[in-house]
Design a protein around this motif. Structure first.
Motif, PDB file in Angstrom:
ATOM      1  N   LYS A 150       0.811  -1.212   0.000  1.00 29.50           N
ATOM      2  CA  LYS A 150       0.000   0.000   0.000  1.00 29.50           C
ATOM      3  C   LYS A 150       0.847   1.266   0.000  1.00 29.50           C
TER       4      LYS A 150
ATOM      5  N   GLU B  85      -3.003  13.735   4.228  1.00 30.12           N
ATOM      6  CA  GLU B  85      -3.303  12.654   3.275  1.00 30.12           C
ATOM      7  C   GLU B  85      -3.732  11.370   3.982  1.00 30.12           C
TER       8      GLU B  85
ATOM      9  N   TYR C 202      -6.068   4.640  12.775  1.00 27.45           N
ATOM     10  CA  TYR C 202      -4.743   4.651  12.155  1.00 27.45           C
ATOM     11  C   TYR C 202      -3.696   4.507  13.254  1.00 27.45           C
TER      12      TYR C 202
ATOM     13  N   TRP D 218      -6.002  10.937   6.390  1.00 31.69           N
ATOM     14  CA  TRP D 218      -7.424  10.842   6.713  1.00 31.69           C
ATOM     15  C   TRP D 218      -8.229  10.389   5.504  1.00 31.69           C
ATOM     16  N   ARG D 219      -9.197   9.509   5.738  1.00 32.83           N
ATOM     17  CA  ARG D 219      -9.970   8.932   4.640  1.00 32.83           C
ATOM     18  C   ARG D 219     -11.428   9.393   4.596  1.00 32.83           C
ATOM     19  N   TRP D 220     -12.027   9.643   5.747  1.00 36.73           N
ATOM     20  CA  TRP D 220     -13.471   9.851   5.813  1.00 36.73           C
ATOM     21  C   TRP D 220     -13.889  11.310   5.899  1.00 36.73           C
TER      22      TRP D 220
END
Length: 405
Positions: A173, A207, A192, A209-211
């Protein structure tokens, strides 16, 4: 070779590097059939990938189940009735998912005639405890296989070498990185850990953070929403009836849009160490604020205060893995009894990372405008009564002072 013979084991399987290696390791080390179980708790696209990876790993019995509604209805909602929050900040997103996974694994083990269950939690973390407390509470004689406490793979490099040796596909990843973030997601949150977060002085990169968007990048205009409660649970958003999973999904969308629910904390693990983690819990952050607001209107003072006193105990039970323990079940019954009249509506303003309560109403409201008004209360409250109340409650203070001269 293990000294204990295992015929069949149920493995909590994500299809990622760790559990793909564990699958092969179980087959080789224990010479047993492995049944894989993947729970869809809202973590996203990776769920169906697990099927093809399990098939490629030689698995015949594959369980992939959508448990999102059960997860929110029977685990998340009951926890939020308690207003549970661990160490003042953590909304227990990972913790609350483990009991459901454990329960379903034991049910599958019973159905399949399996004599063992296995998980991919490390020997340093909380999840090994949470999983295994659940296993033993529901099937006391089950054999638990925890590879991280048994094998000699001690680093990511060891695991990559094992994967290469056994032709196990590996998704890299973060190219060039020796330690990517360890992430865990479900409908309540995404967490995380690892990589640069292992330095508690290091600020998380945007970068990561996803939501959610950052509060700085959130809309410049606030958004108002209205939540409808019944017996302590949200049943509608803006007048639209929704199932529990739909409620949390929509609140995640709204919270993420407005930069709500990010935290960066150092927490105390049950096994004794401190760990640093970052969490996104947009929907849960909104739920906690709104639930306390509707309770403020509908709960008796002493009932509300007792809930607040008990909440840290409840939160620690969930964090430490005691969901199926008799004390948690007993406490849940008391909490649920307190929610009978927690009905009504809460209006919220979402803006730049903040959740503000701007209105609340209920047919079971204990708020009486006549009692608290600064205007004529039409005889609802006799202010002269306060004098006797104060003197009686001050009596012990006066006696203490007189005794001490």
């Amino acid at each position: 070779m293990s000294q204990t013979k295992v015929n069949k084991a149920v493995l909590a399987y994500s299809g990622g590097l760790d559990t793909s290696i564990i699958l092969k390791w179980l087959q080789d080390t224990y010479d047993c059939e492995v049944v894989t179980f993947t729970a869809d708790l809202g973590q996203g696209d990776e769920v169906e990938d697990a099927r093809s990876k399990a098939i490629a790993g030689g698995v015949e019995s594959i369980y992939i189940e959508d448990l999102r509604e059960e997860f929110v209805r029977d685990y998340v909602f009951p926890m939020f009735r308690a207003n549970a929050i661990y160490e003042g900040e953590y909304l227990l997103g990972t913790s609350i998912a483990r009991p459901l996974i454990s329960k379903r694994m034991i049910e599958i083990a019973n159905a399949e005639g399996a004599d063992a269950v296995s998980h991919g939690a490390t020997g340093k973390g909380n999840d090994q405890v949470r999983f295994e407390f659940g296993f033993y509470a529901l099937k006391p004689d089950v054999k638990v296989i925890a590879p991280w406490r048994e094998w000699d793979l001690v680093s990511r490099e060891d695991m990559l070498n094992f994967a290469e040796k056994h032709d196990i596909p590996v998704e890299r990843k973060r190219e060039g990185s020796k330690s990517p973030y360890s992430m865990d997601a479900n409908l309540l949150h995404i967490s995380y850990e690892g990589y640069d977060l292992e330095d508690p002085w290091c600020e998380p990169s945007e970068e990561m953070w996803r939501w959610s968007v950052s509060p700085e990048s959130a809309p410049d205009s606030p958004e108002y929403i209205e939540l409808t409660y019944q017996a302590g649970d949200i049943i509608a958003i803006n007048g639209e009836a929704m199932t529990p999973a739909q409620v949390l999904t929509e609140l995640n969308r709204l919270g993420g849009k407005h930069g709500i629910g990010r935290i960066d904390i150092v927490e105390n693990r049950f096994v004794g160490m401190k760990s640093r983690g970052c969490y996104e819990t947009p929907g849960g952050t909104i739920m906690l604020k709104a639930h306390r607001a509707i309770e403020s209107l509908t709960l008796d003072r002493e009932a509300a205060h007792l809930k607040d006193e008990l909440m840290p105990r409840y939160a620690k039970m969930v964090y430490n893995g005691f969901w199926f323990a008799p004390e948690r079940v007993m406490l849940q019954a008391a909490i649920d009894a307190s929610q009978v009249n927690v009905n009504g509506d809460v209006r919220l303003k979402l803006y730049k990372g903040n959740v503000d309560v701007v209105g609340r109403r209920s047919e079971q409201s204990m708020f009486d405008e006549r009692l608290c008004t600064f205007e004529d209360d039409e005889g609802a409250y006799d202010q002269k009564d306060a004098g006797g109340f104060i003197k009686l409650n001050a009596l012990r203070l006066r006696m203490a002072k007189l005794a001490g001269k």
